[in-house]
Motif scaffolding. Structure first.
Motif, PDB file in Angstrom:
ATOM      1  N   UNK A   1       0.856  -1.176   0.000  1.00 56.61           N
ATOM      2  CA  UNK A   1       0.000   0.000   0.000  1.00 56.61           C
ATOM      3  C   UNK A   1       0.893   1.227   0.000  1.00 56.61           C
ATOM      4  N   UNK A   2       0.704   2.095  -0.969  1.00 51.32           N
ATOM      5  CA  UNK A   2       1.422   3.363  -1.036  1.00 51.32           C
ATOM      6  C   UNK A   2       0.394   4.470  -0.903  1.00 51.32           C
ATOM      7  N   UNK A   3       0.470   5.230   0.187  1.00 48.06           N
ATOM      8  CA  UNK A   3      -0.426   6.353   0.424  1.00 48.06           C
ATOM      9  C   UNK A   3       0.365   7.633   0.241  1.00 48.06           C
ATOM     10  N   UNK A   4      -0.114   8.491  -0.648  1.00 47.53           N
ATOM     11  CA  UNK A   4       0.521   9.772  -0.906  1.00 47.53           C
ATOM     12  C   UNK A   4      -0.497  10.859  -0.613  1.00 47.53           C
ATOM     13  N   UNK A   5      -0.137  11.783   0.271  1.00 49.10           N
ATOM     14  CA  UNK A   5      -1.034  12.889   0.632  1.00 49.10           C
ATOM     15  C   UNK A   5      -0.293  14.175   0.298  1.00 49.10           C
ATOM     16  N   UNK A   6      -0.797  14.947  -0.663  1.00 49.79           N
ATOM     17  CA  UNK A   6      -0.105  16.131  -1.173  1.00 49.79           C
ATOM     18  C   UNK A   6      -1.003  17.358  -1.131  1.00 49.79           C
ATOM     19  N   UNK A   7      -0.359  18.513  -1.344  1.00 46.62           N
ATOM     20  CA  UNK A   7      -1.110  19.755  -1.468  1.00 46.62           C
ATOM     21  C   UNK A   7      -1.329  20.493  -0.171  1.00 46.62           C
ATOM     22  N   UNK A   8      -0.449  20.297   0.791  1.00 52.90           N
ATOM     23  CA  UNK A   8      -0.591  20.986   2.081  1.00 52.90           C
ATOM     24  C   UNK A   8      -0.180  22.442   1.967  1.00 52.90           C
ATOM     25  N   UNK A   9      -0.802  23.290   2.782  1.00 55.12           N
ATOM     26  CA  UNK A   9      -0.505  24.719   2.791  1.00 55.12           C
ATOM     27  C   UNK A   9       0.849  25.008   3.438  1.00 55.12           C
ATOM     28  N   UNK A  10       1.240  24.182   4.415  1.00 53.62           N
ATOM     29  CA  UNK A  10       2.491  24.426   5.141  1.00 53.62           C
ATOM     30  C   UNK A  10       3.189  23.104   5.437  1.00 53.62           C
ATOM     31  N   UNK A  11       4.490  23.144   5.691  1.00 56.07           N
ATOM     32  CA  UNK A  11       5.197  21.926   6.115  1.00 56.07           C
ATOM     33  C   UNK A  11       4.639  21.376   7.431  1.00 56.07           C
ATOM     34  N   UNK A  12       4.164  22.248   8.315  1.00 58.18           N
ATOM     35  CA  UNK A  12       3.582  21.779   9.581  1.00 58.18           C
ATOM     36  C   UNK A  12       2.324  20.952   9.332  1.00 58.18           C
ATOM     37  N   UNK A  13       1.511  21.391   8.370  1.00 55.76           N
ATOM     38  CA  UNK A  13       0.319  20.603   8.026  1.00 55.76           C
ATOM     39  C   UNK A  13       0.713  19.213   7.542  1.00 55.76           C
ATOM     40  N   UNK A  14       1.730  19.147   6.694  1.00 54.41           N
ATOM     41  CA  UNK A  14       2.195  17.854   6.186  1.00 54.41           C
ATOM     42  C   UNK A  14       2.675  16.971   7.330  1.00 54.41           C
ATOM     43  N   UNK A  15       3.456  17.530   8.247  1.00 52.08           N
ATOM     44  CA  UNK A  15       3.974  16.762   9.384  1.00 52.08           C
ATOM     45  C   UNK A  15       2.840  16.279  10.285  1.00 52.08           C
ATOM     46  N   UNK A  16       1.846  17.122  10.529  1.00 49.44           N
ATOM     47  CA  UNK A  16       0.710  16.730  11.370  1.00 49.44           C
ATOM     48  C   UNK A  16      -0.080  15.582  10.731  1.00 49.44           C
ATOM     49  N   UNK A  17      -0.264  15.642   9.435  1.00 41.61           N
ATOM     50  CA  UNK A  17      -0.994  14.562   8.770  1.00 41.61           C
ATOM     51  C   UNK A  17      -0.188  13.266   8.763  1.00 41.61           C
ATOM     52  N   UNK A  18       1.114  13.363   8.614  1.00 42.47           N
ATOM     53  CA  UNK A  18       1.950  12.171   8.702  1.00 42.47           C
ATOM     54  C   UNK A  18       1.786  11.509  10.068  1.00 42.47           C
ATOM     55  N   UNK A  19       1.763  12.319  11.117  1.00 38.34           N
ATOM     56  CA  UNK A  19       1.560  11.777  12.467  1.00 38.34           C
ATOM     57  C   UNK A  19       0.190  11.125  12.613  1.00 38.34           C
ATOM     58  N   UNK A  20      -0.783  11.575  11.836  1.00 35.19           N
ATOM     59  CA  UNK A  20      -2.107  10.960  11.871  1.00 35.19           C
ATOM     60  C   UNK A  20      -2.178   9.685  11.055  1.00 35.19           C
ATOM     61  N   UNK A  21      -1.573   9.701   9.865  1.00 32.78           N
ATOM     62  CA  UNK A  21      -1.656   8.525   8.989  1.00 32.78           C
ATOM     63  C   UNK A  21      -0.893   7.335   9.558  1.00 32.78           C
ATOM     64  N   UNK A  22       0.244   7.560  10.199  1.00 30.65           N
ATOM     65  CA  UNK A  22       1.063   6.427  10.672  1.00 30.65           C
ATOM     66  C   UNK A  22       0.303   5.473  11.590  1.00 30.65           C
TER      67      UNK A  22
END
Length: 125
Positions: free
Chosen positions: A82-103
């Motif tokens: 399974x490869x999950x790619x989540x793109x298009x975040x407004x800020x690097x912090x948003x990307x990091x927060x979502x990574x912490x949620x997806x894991x």
């Protein structure tokens, strides 16, 4: 990833929150996920069972443009990748927060899939 009754068993970073999922899984169809007080919604962009699911992702109350999630499933020797790619975040912090949620969500999904599941359409008592 397309069955709301199974999504409720893994699709929330905090398993202590009540989780409600509504989904019309088809191109252009919508979904709503309520994780306690947090609500995310979007529309399906690509639906190609059993290998691809892509959808928009937008938190209620957030002014940012929707981000996009793409889930690709590939058969490998010992199972499925399974490869999950989540793109298009407004800020690097948003990307990091979502990574912490997806894991933790993906860890719960892996655990759920490692146990044989009953399919009510096939396994009738």
């Amino acid at each position: 990833m397309t069955r709301p009754e199974l999504l409720t068993r893994w699709y929330c970073p905090n398993p202590k929150l009540e989780l409600k999922v509504e989904a019309e899984v088809r191109i252009g169809g919508g979904y709503v996920v309520e994780m306690g007080p947090h609500v995310v919604r979007g529309n399906y962009l690509e639906v190609e069972p059993p290998r691809l699911l892509a959808f928009t992702w937008k938190w209620d109350g957030d002014d940012d443009d929707p981000s996009e999630v793409r889930v690709e499933l590939t058969e490998v020797d010992d199972g499925t990748r399974l490869l999950l790619t989540h793109t298009g975040f407004a800020t690097p912090e948003d990307a990091a927060n979502h990574l912490q949620g997806w894991e933790p969500e993906l860890d719960r999904l892996a655990a759920l899939l490692s146990v044989p599941q009953r399919d009510p359409a096939v396994d009738r008592a």
